[in-house]
Design a protein around this motif. Structure first.
Motif, PDB file in Angstrom:
ATOM      1  N   THR A  76       0.967  -1.345  -0.359  1.00  0.00           N
ATOM      2  CA  THR A  76       0.047  -0.057  -0.097  1.00  0.00           C
ATOM      3  C   THR A  76       1.091   1.350  -0.484  1.00  0.00           C
ATOM      4  O   THR A  76       0.189   2.236  -1.075  1.00  0.00           O
ATOM      5  CB  THR A  76      -0.810   0.343   1.095  1.00  0.00           C
ATOM      6  OG1 THR A  76      -1.977  -1.345   1.277  1.00  0.00           O
ATOM      7  CG2 THR A  76      -2.204   1.291   1.170  1.00  0.00           C
ATOM      8  N   ARG A  77       1.866   1.536   0.471  1.00  0.00           N
ATOM      9  CA  ARG A  77       2.840   2.349   0.667  1.00  0.00           C
ATOM     10  C   ARG A  77       3.132   2.859  -0.207  1.00  0.00           C
ATOM     11  O   ARG A  77       4.009   3.451  -1.014  1.00  0.00           O
ATOM     12  CB  ARG A  77       4.212   2.025   2.094  1.00  0.00           C
ATOM     13  CG  ARG A  77       4.753   3.288   2.356  1.00  0.00           C
ATOM     14  CD  ARG A  77       3.957   4.592   2.975  1.00  0.00           C
ATOM     15  NE  ARG A  77       3.212   4.098   3.967  1.00  0.00           N
ATOM     16  CZ  ARG A  77       4.121   4.330   5.115  1.00  0.00           C
ATOM     17  NH1 ARG A  77       5.412   4.112   5.368  1.00  0.00           N
ATOM     18  NH2 ARG A  77       2.784   4.167   6.047  1.00  0.00           N
ATOM     19  N   CYS A 118       1.593   4.145  -3.228  1.00  0.00           N
ATOM     20  CA  CYS A 118       1.131   5.772  -2.961  1.00  0.00           C
ATOM     21  C   CYS A 118       1.657   6.098  -3.517  1.00  0.00           C
ATOM     22  O   CYS A 118       1.642   7.418  -4.458  1.00  0.00           O
ATOM     23  CB  CYS A 118       0.943   5.730  -1.041  1.00  0.00           C
ATOM     24  SG  CYS A 118      -0.745   5.054  -0.641  1.00  0.00           S
ATOM     25  N   GLU A 163      -1.196   6.761   5.659  1.00  0.00           N
ATOM     26  CA  GLU A 163      -0.077   6.908   4.582  1.00  0.00           C
ATOM     27  C   GLU A 163      -0.266   8.916   4.991  1.00  0.00           C
ATOM     28  O   GLU A 163       1.243   8.820   4.535  1.00  0.00           O
ATOM     29  CB  GLU A 163      -1.330   6.440   3.243  1.00  0.00           C
ATOM     30  CG  GLU A 163      -0.936   5.410   3.862  1.00  0.00           C
ATOM     31  CD  GLU A 163       0.496   4.511   4.033  1.00  0.00           C
ATOM     32  OE1 GLU A 163       1.492   4.552   3.075  1.00  0.00           O
ATOM     33  OE2 GLU A 163       0.622   3.094   4.805  1.00  0.00           O
ATOM     34  N   TYR A 205       0.524  10.591   0.291  1.00  0.00           N
ATOM     35  CA  TYR A 205       0.176   9.659   0.219  1.00  0.00           C
ATOM     36  C   TYR A 205      -1.120   9.144   0.087  1.00  0.00           C
ATOM     37  O   TYR A 205      -1.591   9.355   1.464  1.00  0.00           O
ATOM     38  CB  TYR A 205       0.769   8.613   0.846  1.00  0.00           C
ATOM     39  CG  TYR A 205       2.344   8.278   0.823  1.00  0.00           C
ATOM     40  CD1 TYR A 205       2.888   8.568  -0.513  1.00  0.00           C
ATOM     41  CD2 TYR A 205       3.329   7.676   1.661  1.00  0.00           C
ATOM     42  CE1 TYR A 205       4.243   8.960  -0.493  1.00  0.00           C
ATOM     43  CE2 TYR A 205       4.647   8.057   0.926  1.00  0.00           C
ATOM     44  CZ  TYR A 205       5.284   7.851   0.250  1.00  0.00           C
ATOM     45  OH  TYR A 205       6.068   8.138   0.037  1.00  0.00           O
ATOM     46  N   THR A 242      -4.588   6.537  -0.005  1.00  0.00           N
ATOM     47  CA  THR A 242      -4.010   4.999  -0.512  1.00  0.00           C
ATOM     48  C   THR A 242      -6.245   5.140  -1.946  1.00  0.00           C
ATOM     49  O   THR A 242      -6.496   5.678  -2.213  1.00  0.00           O
ATOM     50  CB  THR A 242      -5.146   4.302   0.445  1.00  0.00           C
ATOM     51  OG1 THR A 242      -6.490   4.796   0.715  1.00  0.00           O
ATOM     52  CG2 THR A 242      -4.322   4.841   1.821  1.00  0.00           C
TER      53      THR A 242
END
Length: 415
Positions: free
Chosen positions: A69-70, A73, A395, A402, A404
């Motif tokens: 996910t990071r 982003c 995030e 960032y 999501t």
């Protein structure tokens, strides 16, 4: 040319060559960081190595899913820019277009109203009566002139009011704080919203506390001190010093002197008239619901967002959702001055998605959609977003750019 001049030129060429090589190497490294490559990551070690290669902070992350996910982003920020800012701008642009559409519709309705105006010609009058009779029998309208006036009044409204409600402790206020980019509303595990809070645009941050007796207290600046004052007056106004959260909750159920909170923020997404109305959780107590009924009765509600506690083992509280729909219908029936709410203008945010185990997500999703279809008229799966406020905030806390995939879906759902 002197020897020194020649040497200086050679150094300049060498430096430029080195810079080109560095740029090429950087491009090659970045080219390996693609969404496809990220999706192929199977273990945490590989994911950590990829993040380290690109100098991406993953200190608080443990699982492959979290690191993916990071990384996604980060890629989207590089390739597409700050998506939240872009979508805020889109909402503002949609609001500006909506104003033009309202003006165009108003002209059309005025023309229709003039057609049905009482004519001096007897044959024209008979045609009007015949048309009105047909519309009446068809169930379209009982009074075409009144309906035209009602819609003209509605179209003159410059605000698009979105009612935000939900299950107790589903994270409603936390979600609104995320959208606003400000920790304005109190958010705890206990239900927090003790009165209706109206959030609209202004050139600077300020607030008003409207009391039941008609008095209005202005808070000219929502700095740290102003926010403390707002929350003390509005949300915990009956709480004594030293009262614990359970005590505060008990007191708010008994009622207090605040009727409505008005918060004004200089936020792009609110600029063209979008207004969020944070409401008490349905089913908490009759005292708070009476205020909600009165608000619905006297305002044009053009959209509705309902927050669901997805990790609740018992599933969606269908009875509360049905009660809310009944509340809206009952409130608007008692008023002839508002256009009726359209159930299709609803977005259901299945929050706390991060709390649902990965192996259970498919079953939980299917069950939630099934329950919503049963409880809400004209429900469509596109009206539901499975979302984690915690992950979205996590995030943004690392990098404001960032955003999501879930957050993107939520923003599009609001459009």
């Amino acid at each position: 040319m002197t020897e020194e001049g020649i040497g200086g030129k050679q150094f300049a060429v060498t430096d430029a060559k080195n810079e080109d090589e560095k740029t090429q190497i950087k491009t090659e490294i970045n080219s390996t960081l693609t969404l496809e490559a990220i999706d192929k990551l199977k273990d945490a070690i590989s994911a950590m190595e990829l993040a380290e290669d690109h100098d991406i902070n993953i200190d608080e992350l443990d699982s492959v899913d979290e690191i993916q996910t990071r990384l996604k982003c980060h890629v989207k920020l590089i390739n597409e820019g700050n998506l939240k800012h872009k979508m805020d701008d889109q909402l503002k642009e949609l609001g500006e277009k909506d104003i033009l559409k309202r003006q165009s519709l108003s002209r059309i309705i005025e023309e229709v109203k003039n057609i049905f105006a009482q004519g001096t010609n007897s044959s024209a009058t008979k045609r009007q009566e015949l048309m009105e009779d047909l519309l009446n029998k068809d169930g379209t309208t009982d009074d075409i002139t009144h309906d035209c006036d009602l819609r003209l009044t509605s179209l003159k409204e410059k605000e698009c009011v979105i009612l935000v409600s939900g299950e107790s402790s589903a994270g409603k206020s936390s979600l609104l704080n995320l959208l606003l980019g400000e920790e304005i509303l109190p958010s705890h595990m206990l239900p927090c919203t003790s009165c209706i809070t109206v959030i609209r645009y202004h050139s600077y941050k300020c607030a008003k506390v409207v009391y039941k007796n008609g008095e209005v207290e202005s808070i000219p600046n929502l700095d740290k001190e102003g926010l403390q004052r707002l929350q003390q007056r509005a949300y915990f106004s009956n709480a004594k010093n030293g009262t614990d959260e359970q005590g505060v909750y008990k007191r708010r159920k008994e009622g207090h002197e605040v009727a409505e909170i008005q918060v004004y923020l200089p936020i792009t997404m609110l600029h063209s008239g979008l207004v969020f109305v944070d409401t008490p959780g349905i089913g908490e107590n009759e005292f708070l619901e009476n205020y909600l009924m009165e608000y619905i009765r006297s305002h044009q509600i053009l959209g509705f967002v309902y927050i669901i506690m997805t990790d609740n083992a018992l599933g969606i509280a269908e009875d509360r959702l049905v009660n809310l729909m009944s509340l809206i219908i009952k409130s608007q029936r008692s008023s002839n001055d508002v256009v009726k709410f359209n159930p299709k203008a609803a977005l259901f945010v299945c929050n706390r998605w991060d709390m649902v185990p990965q192996e259970s997500k498919k079953a939980v999703r299917e069950n939630a959609l099934k329950q919503l279809e049963k409880a809400w008229p004209d429900f469509d799966s596109s009206h539901a977003v499975f979302f984690s406020t915690f992950k979205a905030k996590q995030e943004i806390g690392v990098n404001k750019g960032y955003v999501t995939e879930e957050y993107v879906a939520l923003m599009y759902g609001l459009m």
